[in-house]
Enzyme design. Sequence first.
Site, short mmCIF file in Angstrom:
data_model
loop_
_atom_site.label_atom_id
_atom_site.label_comp_id
_atom_site.label_asym_id
_atom_site.label_seq_id
_atom_site.Cartn_x
_atom_site.Cartn_y
_atom_site.Cartn_z
N LYS A 1 25.14 -11.26 52.93
CA LYS A 1 25.72 -12.60 53.02
C LYS A 1 27.23 -12.47 52.84
CE LYS A 1 25.36 -17.32 51.26
NZ LYS A 1 24.66 -18.27 50.37
N THR B 1 19.32 -18.41 50.47
CA THR B 1 20.23 -17.45 51.10
C THR B 1 21.02 -16.57 50.12
OG1 THR B 1 21.99 -19.12 51.22
CG2 THR B 1 20.52 -18.92 53.12
N ASP B 2 21.19 -17.01 48.87
CA ASP B 2 22.08 -16.28 47.97
C ASP B 2 21.64 -14.84 47.72
OD1 ASP B 2 23.70 -18.45 47.80
OD2 ASP B 2 23.32 -18.89 45.69
N THR C 1 14.33 -23.74 51.18
CA THR C 1 13.84 -24.80 52.05
C THR C 1 14.46 -24.69 53.43
OG1 THR C 1 13.61 -26.26 50.15
CG2 THR C 1 13.58 -27.29 52.32
#
Length: 441
Positions: free
Chosen positions: A254, A177-178, A101
């Site tokens: 990340k 994002t993970d 989201t």
Amino acid sequence: MSYRGRAKQFLESQNISIGDMISIKKNGTEYRGMLLDRAEDADQLHIVLKMDSGYNVGLALAEAEVKLLEKGDKPEINLPPLDIHRDPGKMDVSIISTGGTVASIIDYKTGAVHPAFTADDLLRATPELLDEANISGNAIMNILSENMKPEFWVQSACAVADEINEGADGVIVAHGTDTMHYTAAALSFIMESPVPIVITGAQRSSDRPSSDAFLNLMSSVAMAKSDIAEVTVCMHATENDNKAHIHRGTRVRKMHTSRRDTFNSINSPPLAKVKDGKVKIIDKKFAYRKRGEYQLEVNDSLEEKVGFIKSYPGIAAELLDYHIDKGYRGLLIEGTGLGHCPDHLIPSLQRAADEEIPVLMTSQCLYGRTNLNVYSTGRKLLSAGVIPAEDMLPEVAYVKLVWALGQTSKLEEVKKIIETNLKGEMDEKSSSKYFLRDYGE
């Protein structure tokens, strides 16, 4: 979006769900209010109530007495469709959602958070998008990114291709994002594209004042209109809301659990930065694929049975044998230092080679490259058929192996694919110049 973990199980056991009026007694104080839904990154042991005063309160369930007062309906936001006409003078940008989201509509009266999955939703949450492009939206799935898997990479690639075939000048993929960097690498290998493909998301949900969603989404639209026709990741460049970085999909990772500037290019500078809506190449010597240079192509055959194994002190050879016995078609080892693992693993590695199972060696160090010619351990690994992954990130090497084995089952052909720089995932020489973000901006 539902509650997760133990909090969800507890509430369900009490026949309590979102929208119900409940009482919570804790430390001698009673709180009454409506149970609200929560953001994706919410703590599993806490809940949020909308009280009669209009304020929200967050409470830990530990040592709390919870009682259902009245059943209620889950708060929903029902909004009429927007009457928006296409502007022929603007570019067409499609936004595909996989469940991450990057924008939400919040009803502060009820506390309802509505994920922005359609074009109308996105434009209500971020109406500034209309100043930049004609926007269309399509939700192809709704999953937490830790639940992403290779078959969903294929689904995403096909959805992106459909948007391009429908005339999109650029495509944005909204993603959690993970595992964003895995999907970025996968789309890079699966697709050739004549237009930019930009993956973006948010570290902090849109209902938080510190959300990074607005800058990431606006910067992604600027990137989707640019001349850089590659798969990229667009996220905050700093903790401030001043610019975003555009990272090549095969070079990004990340690096922090919660910082807004968590994504970093490894062994390479970012391709570009976006500031004040303008895309600027960071290093003019950095070659990239340009808009219209390639025709659309999707090569989406993948081999899902690839193991990802981290070497560590005390690792047992049976871990490798397990994967071989279970029919895994490839193995990625994240080795130590220059790309090493204990000597007692070598017989199992040799067994993999004998059974024509490719084994790639990367490094846990991230920066720099593997080199199996320096120490005797490395030379033994080469003799056992291990393939050094040069300066590829472990996650990228894993994805590339999944893709390579989908193209061919022949060991020598897989080895050739791995050793060939296809989408900027490796360089002939590594430099420490870019260690810890020394981009020279």
